[in-house]
Design an enzyme around this catalytic site. Structure first.
Site, PDB file in Angstrom:
ATOM      1  N   ASP A 241      16.319  63.944  67.267  1.00  0.00           N
ATOM      2  CA  ASP A 241      14.828  63.190  67.425  1.00  0.00           C
ATOM      3  C   ASP A 241      13.614  64.224  67.487  1.00  0.00           C
ATOM      4  O   ASP A 241      12.632  64.153  67.803  1.00  0.00           O
ATOM      5  CB  ASP A 241      14.957  62.545  68.755  1.00  0.00           C
ATOM      6  CG  ASP A 241      16.078  61.457  68.759  1.00  0.00           C
ATOM      7  OD1 ASP A 241      16.131  60.911  67.672  1.00  0.00           O
ATOM      8  OD2 ASP A 241      16.431  61.269  69.876  1.00  0.00           O
ATOM      9  N   GLU A 242      13.715  65.308  66.538  1.00  0.00           N
ATOM     10  CA  GLU A 242      12.480  66.250  66.332  1.00  0.00           C
ATOM     11  C   GLU A 242      12.064  66.553  65.098  1.00  0.00           C
ATOM     12  O   GLU A 242      11.727  67.426  64.727  1.00  0.00           O
ATOM     13  CB  GLU A 242      12.936  67.483  67.151  1.00  0.00           C
ATOM     14  CG  GLU A 242      12.907  67.422  68.767  1.00  0.00           C
ATOM     15  CD  GLU A 242      13.207  68.713  69.570  1.00  0.00           C
ATOM     16  OE1 GLU A 242      12.858  69.798  68.894  1.00  0.00           O
ATOM     17  OE2 GLU A 242      13.568  68.663  70.713  1.00  0.00           O
TER      18      GLU A 242
END
Length: 297
Positions: A241-242
């Site tokens: 999620d980055e």
């Protein structure tokens, strides 16, 4: 052979910023009998890079009677633009807009992003074709059948994760997939697959990153008294999620909404942001440079 009139191509180019790039590209376009129907460019002062996206049209026969589109026509156009790309040290390509982007969709048990994406693809709002749907559950087999799309149930457990990913790789090859769209697929892909498909896996996250990770995010949001809810569509990397952000959206909320109402509003935002991200990617509007993106509107 005569080309079908009115079909378009898209040229994308990224290079070190130097004078004369647009002039050189436009000159090749003129030589090839191409009309520039749209052109956007961005000189990034922070990186010293130049990015260009052009939509080009060639009606009827091209230079020396060559077709404007189709495999032979695209090959001719790439050969024509190659000297410009080499001269400016560019990463570039020419894309035939008549060829829909092939997107394999993965989903678990929440279907709002899947349903919205399939609806928009079916109605021509997004220039993609979905050759297959893959899920670790069987909840959406009927939805896939209604759309006439092959559905592949690939269960995933801690012990079977390598076998499941191998099956996924087989499906990617079998269906000649360009991009994977994770429509709320709740399994983590391996770092190796993320590297092999770098810039070709799009995920949707239920917040303006980073926030409210883990289970029941909208209950967490309710408990914290949030004033906006949002969604982030991004490319997948090994850092969960980055990845580089393609699109974000949000909606203002207040204390009157229950966790269930927050979830409903959040799902609408997620679906909209996800579909826009997939569309922009399929239209070759997104330039991925390291950890950030340039998105041409």
């Amino acid at each position: 052979m005569t080309a079908e009139p009115g079909r378009d191509v898209v040229l994308t180019l990224s290079s070190p910023d130097r004078p004369g790039i647009v002039h050189a590209v436009s000159g090749v376009a003129l030589e090839q009998g191409l009309t520039i129907t749209d052109s956007q460019q961005f000189a990034d002062p922070s990186s010293g890079e130049f990015h260009l996206r052009m939509e080009l049209r060639r009606d009827g026969d091209g230079a020396q009677g060559r077709p404007a589109t189709g495999p032979a026509g695209i090959a001719d156009l790439r050969a024509a633009f190659a000297p410009v790309g080499e001269r400016f040290g560019a990463q570039w390509d020419v894309h035939d807009r008549a060829e829909p982007h092939r997107v394999l969709v993965m989903v678990s048990r929440m279907g709002h992003c899947l349903n919205d994406l399939l609806f928009r693809a079916r109605n021509g709002q997004i220039p993609i074709t979905v050759p297959a749907i893959v899920s670790n559950h069987e909840d959406f087999a009927d939805l896939a059948a209604w759309h006439g799309i092959p559905f592949h149930h690939v269960p995933v457990t801690r012990d079977t994760k390598p076998q499941a990913e191998q099956r996924l790789r087989e499906l990617l090859a079998e269906h000649d997939v360009d991009t994977i769209a994770l429509a709320r697929y709740m399994q983590v892909l391996s770092p190796q697959l993320c590297a092999d498909m770098s810039g070709r896996i799009i995920n949707i996250h239920h917040s303006l990153l980073p926030s409210f990770k883990g289970a029941r995010p909208y209950t967490q949001a309710h408990d914290r008294g949030v004033k906006v809810i949002g969604a982030t569509a991004h490319y997948v990397t090994a850092d969960l999620d980055e990845g580089p952000i393609i699109e974000q959206d949000f909606r203002r909320v207040d204390h009157r909404l229950t966790p269930e109402q927050l979830a409903q509003a959040g799902q609408e935002v997620e679906a909209a942001a996800f579909s826009r991200a997939v569309r922009w990617h399929a239209e070759h509007r997104v330039v991925l440079r390291g950890g950030r993106t340039v998105v041409f509107n």
